[in-house]
Motif scaffolding. Structure first.
Motif, short mmCIF file in Angstrom:
data_model
loop_
_atom_site.label_atom_id
_atom_site.label_comp_id
_atom_site.label_asym_id
_atom_site.label_seq_id
_atom_site.Cartn_x
_atom_site.Cartn_y
_atom_site.Cartn_z
N ALA A 54 0.82 -1.21 0.00
CA ALA A 54 0.00 0.00 0.00
C ALA A 54 0.85 1.26 0.00
N LYS A 55 2.07 1.17 0.53
CA LYS A 55 2.96 2.34 0.58
C LYS A 55 3.52 2.69 -0.80
N VAL A 56 3.66 1.69 -1.67
CA VAL A 56 4.33 1.94 -2.95
C VAL A 56 3.42 1.85 -4.16
N LEU A 57 2.31 1.13 -4.05
CA LEU A 57 1.46 0.93 -5.22
C LEU A 57 0.92 2.22 -5.84
N PRO A 58 0.41 3.17 -5.04
CA PRO A 58 -0.10 4.39 -5.68
C PRO A 58 0.94 5.10 -6.55
N GLU A 59 2.15 5.24 -6.02
CA GLU A 59 3.21 5.89 -6.79
C GLU A 59 3.56 5.08 -8.03
N LEU A 60 3.66 3.77 -7.89
CA LEU A 60 4.02 2.93 -9.04
C LEU A 60 2.94 2.97 -10.12
N ILE A 61 1.68 2.95 -9.71
CA ILE A 61 0.59 2.98 -10.69
C ILE A 61 0.60 4.30 -11.45
N ARG A 62 0.76 5.40 -10.72
CA ARG A 62 0.78 6.72 -11.37
C ARG A 62 2.01 6.86 -12.27
#
Length: 404
Positions: free
Chosen positions: A134-142
């Protein structure tokens, strides 16, 4: 595999239980994500009822013990558990759906793939893999979405493959969460679409693998098996001279096919796929591990999983005794394995079923918290287990946030 007489007896019992509740075939089948024709074949004894599906049916029918469906030879209490939602799910959902302007400094495909690989490594290494993701997925998706807008040609195809791997991680993260099913299906759809357009055999096969994972939990097990077969066939030209990861992914697909046939179809031909995976792992380095679930440890633990799913609790427990859990290169998979051991012990009415559940929690608390089978088993032991363990099971349930 159940005999014709056993299928008929189970089918008659299911029909009686359904009619006693005043429910139509369509209504019950719909709650299971199945077709009315599927349930009709079960009730007429034309099709077997796998144990895992039987548990789901038992919950829908309000059955308290599997013996009410299968008879006294298969006796295990049925507990209803709610699915939790991880606090980071909403932010991951926003990254999947929000509009944002193009990035003037987009990530390179190489950076994106390295970041996706690291995120998968963290998923397997962490006790709290969902929190880590959850800490890295938003940044990776964007970052991946921006990269697709910015790059062309080969770079864009590589970015598609990397973002597909991110979407597969998102699917793993969102799986089994109560209020995240709409985002879950976005990751499934986008992961497969990106993988198909990446023009890379391993990406294409992985997209089919994760699509099959989604299909089998919605009652389309046969379609899942077909996709897994297609995925395996797409890799066959690379098994002799291609990289180890092509062979490792092929092995992961065989294990997925084995577990799908055993858990969802009750088909003992699952063992054929396990044998294929076992032969493949012998062709790889001893310490080889594929992040989509293939290593010598994965092959070993699947012996327990298949036996438990096919109703042979004795063989499942025996196979588990031979597994070196430290050789399984993933805390999540270790915890899942111990949950299967607990389920096998529970099928034997063994009060020791709580021990592997507690051990599973030590390997990964979140793997247990978000495992529906584990939640149901812990809740059942706390409510209806032997008096000698109810208090400890209740305390364990409380620590994990499981209503019991």
């Amino acid at each position: 595999m159940a005999s014709e007489d056993e299928r008929a007896q189970v089918g008659n019992t299911v029909r009686h239980l359904r009619e006693r509740r005043g429910k139509s075939r369509a209504a019950i089948a719909g709650l299971l994500g199945k077709s009315e024709d599927w349930l009709k074949k079960i009730e007429r004894g034309q099709r077997g009822l796998p144990l895992e599906t039987g548990v789901k049916l038992a919950r829908v029918l309000g059955v308290k013990d599997l013996a009410e469906i299968y008879g006294p030879e298969v006796s295990a209490p049925v507990f209803q558990a709610e699915r939790p939602t991880h606090p980071g799910a909403e932010e991951v959902g926003h990254a999947l759906t929000d509009y944002f302007p193009a990035d003037r400094n987009p990530a390179s495909p190489q950076w994106l793939q390295a970041a996706a690989t690291q995120a998968w490594q963290d998923w397997h290494a962490s006790e709290v893999q969902r929190s880590a993701s959850a800490k890295v997925l938003p940044e990776l998706i964007r970052a991946g979405r921006s990269a697709l807008q910015a790059h062309e040609g080969t770079d864009r195809r590589q970015a598609r493959a990397a973002l597909a791997d991110v979407m597969h991680l998102g699917q793993a993260y969102l799986a089994w969460q109560g209020d995240a099913h709409h985002w879950y299906w976005l990751t499934v759809d986008r992961g497969r679409s990106l993988a198909e357009d990446a023009d890379l055999p391993t990406a294409y096969a992985t997209g089919l693998l994760y699509s099959a994972f989604a299909l089998r939990v919605t009652g389309r097990e046969e379609q899942a098996v077909d996709q897994l077969r297609q995925a395996a066939e797409s890799l066959e030209p690379y098994l002799e001279t291609g990289p180890d990861d092509a062979r490792g992914l092929w092995g992961a697909i065989q294990l997925a096919c084995a577990s799908t046939k055993a858990r969802h179809l009750g088909d003992p031909s699952a063992w054929v796929h396990w044998e294929d995976a076992n032969r493949m792992v012998s062709r790889l380095p001893d310490d080889y591990a594929h992040h989509h679930g293939f290593s010598a440890g994965h092959v070993a633990l699947h012996r327990t999983w298949l036996a438990q799913a096919l109703g042979d609790a004795t063989e499942a427990v025996r196979a588990a005794e031979a597994v070196d859990i430290g050789a399984i290169p993933s805390r999540n998979w270790r915890a899942s394995h111990l949950v299967h051991v607990a389920r096998a012990l529970h099928q034997q009415r063994d009060s020791g079923a709580l021990i592997p559940l507690i051990q599973a929690g030590r390997h990964s608390t979140e793997a247990v918290q978000f495992n529906l089978a584990a939640r149901e088993l812990i809740g059942d032991l706390a409510q209806r287990g032997p008096m000698s363990i109810r208090t400890e099971a209740a305390k364990f349930a409380e620590r994990l946030g499981i209503a019991a």
